[in-house]
Design a protein around this motif. Structure first.
Motif, short mmCIF file in Angstrom:
data_model
loop_
_atom_site.label_atom_id
_atom_site.label_comp_id
_atom_site.label_asym_id
_atom_site.label_seq_id
_atom_site.Cartn_x
_atom_site.Cartn_y
_atom_site.Cartn_z
N GLY A 129 3.87 -11.33 -3.71
CA GLY A 129 2.60 -11.83 -4.21
C GLY A 129 2.01 -12.93 -3.36
O GLY A 129 1.10 -13.64 -3.81
N GLU A 130 2.50 -13.09 -2.13
CA GLU A 130 1.97 -14.12 -1.24
C GLU A 130 0.90 -13.57 -0.30
O GLU A 130 0.08 -14.32 0.23
N PHE A 131 0.94 -12.28 -0.05
CA PHE A 131 -0.13 -11.58 0.65
C PHE A 131 -0.82 -10.67 -0.37
O PHE A 131 -0.20 -10.25 -1.36
N PHE A 132 -2.08 -10.37 -0.10
CA PHE A 132 -2.86 -9.58 -1.05
C PHE A 132 -3.42 -8.33 -0.36
O PHE A 132 -3.18 -8.10 0.83
N LEU A 133 -4.14 -7.53 -1.13
CA LEU A 133 -4.61 -6.24 -0.63
C LEU A 133 -5.37 -6.35 0.71
O LEU A 133 -5.10 -5.56 1.62
N PRO A 134 -6.29 -7.29 0.88
CA PRO A 134 -6.98 -7.38 2.19
C PRO A 134 -6.01 -7.65 3.34
O PRO A 134 -6.16 -7.07 4.43
N ASP A 135 -5.00 -8.52 3.11
CA ASP A 135 -4.00 -8.79 4.15
C ASP A 135 -3.27 -7.51 4.53
O ASP A 135 -3.04 -7.22 5.70
N LEU A 136 -2.91 -6.76 3.50
CA LEU A 136 -2.16 -5.52 3.71
C LEU A 136 -2.97 -4.51 4.51
O LEU A 136 -2.47 -3.87 5.44
N MET A 137 -4.23 -4.36 4.16
CA MET A 137 -5.07 -3.36 4.82
C MET A 137 -5.38 -3.75 6.26
O MET A 137 -5.36 -2.89 7.16
N LEU A 138 -5.63 -5.02 6.50
CA LEU A 138 -5.88 -5.48 7.88
C LEU A 138 -4.64 -5.29 8.74
O LEU A 138 -4.72 -4.83 9.89
N ALA A 139 -3.49 -5.64 8.19
CA ALA A 139 -2.24 -5.47 8.93
C ALA A 139 -1.95 -4.00 9.20
O ALA A 139 -1.51 -3.63 10.30
N GLY A 140 -2.21 -3.16 8.20
CA GLY A 140 -1.99 -1.72 8.38
C GLY A 140 -2.88 -1.14 9.46
O GLY A 140 -2.43 -0.32 10.28
N ASP A 141 -4.12 -1.59 9.49
CA ASP A 141 -5.05 -1.12 10.55
C ASP A 141 -4.55 -1.55 11.93
O ASP A 141 -4.59 -0.77 12.89
N ALA A 142 -4.08 -2.78 12.03
CA ALA A 142 -3.58 -3.28 13.31
C ALA A 142 -2.36 -2.49 13.76
O ALA A 142 -2.26 -2.06 14.92
#
Length: 279
Positions: free
Chosen positions: A103-116
């Motif tokens: 719960g320290e990262f959220f959906l936007p963090d996850l999606m940006l990291a996944g794209d990278a």
């Protein structure tokens, strides 16, 4: 002339700036850790300073442009594409997954990291001239009539980050197409998502069509309006709680030979955390 209320407010702000600008819990707990300094992430990321650690950090911070640039530079310098995928890009995504789970990262963090990560993987695969090897195919889709695909997209991201070949059928997928793709791709696991009560009734139709075609692949079903008791009225299914659980469930099938019945009975043990829906 007396001092205006705004001037008094500004005086208060600047006279007490250090107290106002620091959140109370920062004073109690100390400054927040950088993502790479989280104890779990420290264990995941490459420890030696260098290409792989730097690349993993670009994924951790979701910096696609920098990730692409570093991958291209590393490949030009002679780095092995498979090594970069497995020991840099995926390690960064593993760190993101750990922080998201906590719960320290959220959906936007996850999606940006996944794209990278996926962009970096694509560059490595171009260098290889073929797709990198995967553990096994897993098929995922949003059921017919349902246009919502955020949950499905998260599943695809977690599967790719954990070395599985995600076969993404998209959203609003007809049942006949699910059966056809299952016959062609022979996935070890399927995930079906539905956000609406009007579309989650497709789960039982999908299972019936699969069984008629002689396909007994486990089907994980989930979504915003979905309940475990509704899903498990149908055979061959189990209720999926979180997108990040899917790779662990796939591991249980591939490595340990778990069946859909085993997953129903052992869900919390398989994913490694207490899950209220399965208590």
């Amino acid at each position: 002339m007396s001092e205006s209320p705004l001037a008094k407010y500004n005086d208060l702000i600047f006279d007490n700036y250090e107290d106002i600008a620091v959140r109370y819990n920062v004073k109690i707990e100390g400054p927040a850790l950088k993502p790479e300094d989280d104890p779990e992430v420290v264990e995941i990321l490459p420890k030696e300073e260098g290409v792989k650690r730097s690349l993993a950090l670009t994924v951790l911070y979701g910096d696609k442009d920098e990730c692409d640039a570093q991958v291209e530079k590393a490949l030009e310098a002679g780095e092995d594409p498979i090594d970069l995928i497995n020991n840099a890009l995926m390690k960064g995504m593993d760190g993101v997954s750990a922080l998201y789970t906590k719960g320290e990262f959220f959906l936007p963090d996850l999606m940006l990291a996944g794209d990278a990560m996926m962009s970096g993987v694509a560059i490595c695969e171009d260098k290889l001239g073929h797709k990198s090897e995967t553990k096994a195919p897993v098929m995922t889709f949003a059921v017919e009539g349902d246009p919502h695909d955020i949950g499905k997209n998260l599943i695809v991201m977690f599967l790719n980050a954990n070395g599985y070949g995600a076969i993404d059928l998209g959203r609003d997928v007809p049942t006949a197409e699910v059966v056809k793709q299952a016959q062609e791709n022979k996935p070890v696991l399927m995930t079906a998502t539905a956000l609406m009560t009007t579309t989650m009734t497709e789960f039982s139709k999908i299972v019936a069509a699969l069984q008629e075609a002689g396909i007994d692949t486990p089907v994980g079903c989930g979504g915003g309006a979905v309940r475990r008791d509704f899903v498990e009225e149908s055979p061959q299914t189990f209720y999926g709680v979180e997108a990040y659980h899917v790779p662990k469930l796939a591991d249980a099938i591939v490595d340990d030979g778990k069946t859909w019945e085993d997953i129903r009975n052992e869900y919390s043990d398989i994913v490694g955390e207490y899950v209220a829906a399965y208590s």
